[in-house]
Design a protein around this motif. Structure first.
Motif, PDB file in Angstrom:
ATOM      1  N   ALA A  65       6.879 -19.492  17.115  1.00 22.19           N
ATOM      2  CA  ALA A  65       6.232 -19.175  15.607  1.00 22.19           C
ATOM      3  C   ALA A  65       7.005 -18.270  14.771  1.00 22.19           C
ATOM      4  O   ALA A  65       6.888 -18.035  13.553  1.00 22.19           O
ATOM      5  N   ALA A  66       7.957 -17.910  15.470  1.00 18.62           N
ATOM      6  CA  ALA A  66       8.734 -17.357  14.450  1.00 18.62           C
ATOM      7  C   ALA A  66       9.172 -18.000  13.816  1.00 18.62           C
ATOM      8  O   ALA A  66      10.009 -17.669  12.235  1.00 18.62           O
TER       9      ALA A  66
ATOM     10  N   LYS B  65      11.895 -10.978  13.639  1.00 19.43           N
ATOM     11  CA  LYS B  65      12.254 -12.417  12.319  1.00 19.43           C
ATOM     12  C   LYS B  65      11.101 -11.919  11.252  1.00 19.43           C
ATOM     13  O   LYS B  65      10.624 -12.499   9.924  1.00 19.43           O
ATOM     14  N   VAL B  66      10.038 -12.313  12.258  1.00 20.64           N
ATOM     15  CA  VAL B  66       8.660 -12.182  11.526  1.00 20.64           C
ATOM     16  C   VAL B  66       8.454 -11.126  11.391  1.00 20.64           C
ATOM     17  O   VAL B  66       7.634 -11.394   9.916  1.00 20.64           O
ATOM     18  N   ILE B  67       8.872 -10.204  10.802  1.00 16.95           N
ATOM     19  CA  ILE B  67       9.214  -8.604  10.437  1.00 16.95           C
ATOM     20  C   ILE B  67       9.694  -8.626   8.870  1.00 16.95           C
ATOM     21  O   ILE B  67       9.406  -8.771   8.157  1.00 16.95           O
TER      22      ILE B  67
ATOM     23  N   VAL C 114      11.683 -14.897   1.543  1.00 18.25           N
ATOM     24  CA  VAL C 114      11.658 -15.442   2.897  1.00 18.25           C
ATOM     25  C   VAL C 114      13.150 -16.194   3.307  1.00 18.25           C
ATOM     26  O   VAL C 114      13.329 -15.817   3.902  1.00 18.25           O
ATOM     27  N   ALA C 115      13.635 -16.659   2.584  1.00 14.16           N
ATOM     28  CA  ALA C 115      14.892 -17.052   2.459  1.00 14.16           C
ATOM     29  C   ALA C 115      16.430 -15.974   2.908  1.00 14.16           C
ATOM     30  O   ALA C 115      16.532 -15.699   4.247  1.00 14.16           O
ATOM     31  N   ALA C 116      16.033 -14.843   2.460  1.00  9.99           N
ATOM     32  CA  ALA C 116      16.661 -13.205   2.438  1.00  9.99           C
ATOM     33  C   ALA C 116      16.014 -13.180   3.786  1.00  9.99           C
ATOM     34  O   ALA C 116      16.526 -12.117   4.713  1.00  9.99           O
ATOM     35  N   GLY C 117      14.875 -12.877   3.964  1.00 10.75           N
ATOM     36  CA  GLY C 117      14.721 -12.085   5.223  1.00 10.75           C
ATOM     37  C   GLY C 117      14.908 -13.318   6.569  1.00 10.75           C
ATOM     38  O   GLY C 117      15.514 -12.778   7.592  1.00 10.75           O
ATOM     39  N   TYR C 118      15.341 -14.356   6.021  1.00 14.20           N
ATOM     40  CA  TYR C 118      15.231 -14.930   7.313  1.00 14.20           C
ATOM     41  C   TYR C 118      17.257 -14.773   7.289  1.00 14.20           C
ATOM     42  O   TYR C 118      17.936 -14.630   9.009  1.00 14.20           O
TER      43      TYR C 118
END
Length: 493
Positions: free
Chosen positions: A231-232, A372-374, A387-391
């Motif tokens: 999920a993450a 990770k989801v946050i 999205v890539a930065a959040g990852y």
């Protein structure tokens, strides 16, 4: 009743030799993966990739239930009888067949989720992967358990090679996204045939005498952890697909496939080698400590340095391998940073599995996945680069957390792992800086020229880092271990 076990002697050398064989095979797989990206990216559109990525996100979710953690349970078990092995084969196969039927039934719902009618037929076509992978699962587990890594490599490389040829032919003849579907199905079918032939056995009929309750308990606990992790790890694809559409998902997917898929193919075999070894030495805390430390250094000074190189040279690397029309360099560099911190924490996964700490692993995975989801939910507001930065940020935060969590559940002294990771980051950062400066200085030149020069600059930076005594000792020690394993393998013919 026949028991399927390995001798316990010479595990260190066996692990190193096995690692060399498996990494060599993964090198072939990575070349095939890169060739697939280079060839098919020039024949297909971002939308083609986006549509298939939407289906694969759902299939990957169901694959967790298809295996149910039984492959890993079979590998780490102290004793595995032939009857138990056959029962596990039938269970994996039956679950795979059931999931294939479920996928066919819910195909219209998947199409409705993404508002893409084409996904109905795509999902139905790809449902066969469940059945094929279910039949292959215990063959692969058996090869891993017996440390028959050369045969395992053969099974892992034959499928991708054949599938790429078929997919390239189909794409060149106008098949569009169906070329990618055929690629997935051919790879699964070929992998099953070769793995079964290399394992050299056929399953007997299911029998009551082969108790598999312990395997199910271990497997279910591991599967629940994998479900959380799924999920993450796939929230990015789902959010991009539902919020930004197939074109943006296809663009993001190309950066992911160019970097993270080969990275996973390199890291995964290390678990294949490490798990049976650590399972046998788990009662020896000192030996386990040494194995994990050296494993982290081996991953960091190889994969970590490589990730630093491609992060620094992201612009020319993407231009060279993807060609025009794929503006993904920023996404690519951020994913490389996230992959670096993910790799530093990877050795902890070996320890959890080898010690049977699946419940503890699930608890940690819940915390890390929520983080990770946050990060990705915040990042998606800024497009695929966000999205890539959040990852990347999520894995930066997870890395120290993972080692601390491990120290609470095992006898590992993680302070030495932190120090080893610090040395690895110094090397990777230096390589990245050298590659970035070189790419900026050569901006505008043909990427076929720029990329090799960036590689040379990265190698030079790596060489300079060897002047640091502690780093030099690490690398020399690893080199001696590899050399000894090669000599031992050559002496055995």
């Amino acid at each position: 009743m026949k028991v399927i076990d390995n001798p316990h002697s010479g595990l260190g050398r066996s692990a190193t030799r096995g690692g060399l064989v498996v990494l060599g095979g993964q090198g072939v797989r990575i070349l095939v993966q890169v060739a697939s990206v280079v060839v098919l990216s020039r024949l297909l559109s971002p939308r083609d990739y986006g549509l298939v990525a939407m289906v694969l996100a759902v299939i990957a979710f169901a694959e967790i239930f298809r295996d149910l953690g039984l492959s890993t349970a079979a590998v780490q078990a102290k004793v595995l009888t032939r009857v138990q092995q056959s029962n596990l084969w039938w269970l994996n196969t039956g679950i795979g067949a059931a999931l294939a039927l479920i996928a066919v039934a819910v195909a219209p719902l998947i199409a409705a989720l993404y508002d893409e009618p084409a996904l109905t037929s795509l999902t139905i076509a790809m449902a066969g992967m469940f059945w094929l992978n279910g039949m292959a699962a215990q063959y692969r587990a058996d090869l891993t358990r017996r440390m028959l890594f050369t045969r395992l490599v053969a099974a892992d490389t034959a499928g991708p090679l054949l599938a790429l040829g078929v997919a390239a032919y189909a794409a060149a003849n106008g098949a569009g996204y169906w070329a990618l579907v055929v690629q997935q199905l051919v790879q699964s079918a070929a992998g099953l045939v070769v793995a079964g032939a290399c394992a050299g056995w056929l399953p007997g009929w299911p029998r009551r005498g082969g108790e598999i309750g312990g395997f199910l308990r271990f497997g279910w606990s591991l599967a629940s952890t994998q479900l959380i992790n799924y999920a993450a790890n796939n929230i990015d694809s789902v959010l991009i697909g539902t919020r930004l559409g197939a074109h943006q998902l296809g663009t993001y997917n190309r950066a992911w496939q160019l970097l993270m898929t080969p990275l996973g193919q390199l890291r995964s075999p290390t678990t294949t080698v490490a798990l049976p070894v650590l399972s046998r030495i788990r009662d020896n805390a000192a030996l386990t400590q040494r194995f994990v430390e050296r494993g982290q250094l081996a991953l960091g000074y190889s994969l970590g340095a490589g990730l630093g190189l491609v992060a620094g040279a992201a612009v020319p690397v993407c231009a060279l391998f993807l060609g025009p029309g794929w503006d993904v360099a920023g996404v690519f560099a951020l994913l490389a940073c996230g992959g670096l911190f993910q790799t530093l924490a990877y050795v902890g996964y070996w320890v959890y599995l080898a010690h049977g700490l699946t419940t503890e692993l699930r608890h940690y995975t819940l915390v890390a996945s929520a983080l990770k989801v946050i990060c990705i939910l915040v990042g998606v507001r800024y497009g695929i680069t966000g999205v890539a930065a959040g990852y990347a940020i999520a894995h930066l935060l997870e890395w120290p957390l993972s080692l601390w969590w491990l120290s609470r559940r095992t006898q590992l002294h993680v302070g030495r792992l932190y120090l080893g990771a610090a040395r690895i980051l110094l090397v990777a950062g230096s390589v990245a800086a050298a590659a970035y400066a070189t790419a900026a200085a050569l901006h505008g030149l043909n990427p076929a020229v720029t990329v090799p020069v960036c590689v040379l600059a990265g190698i030079a930076a790596y060489a300079v880092m060897l002047l640091v005594p502690s780093i030099r000792r690490d690398v020399i020690s690893l080199a001696e271990t590899v050399r000894g394993a090669i000599e031992d393998r050559l002496s055995r013919g």
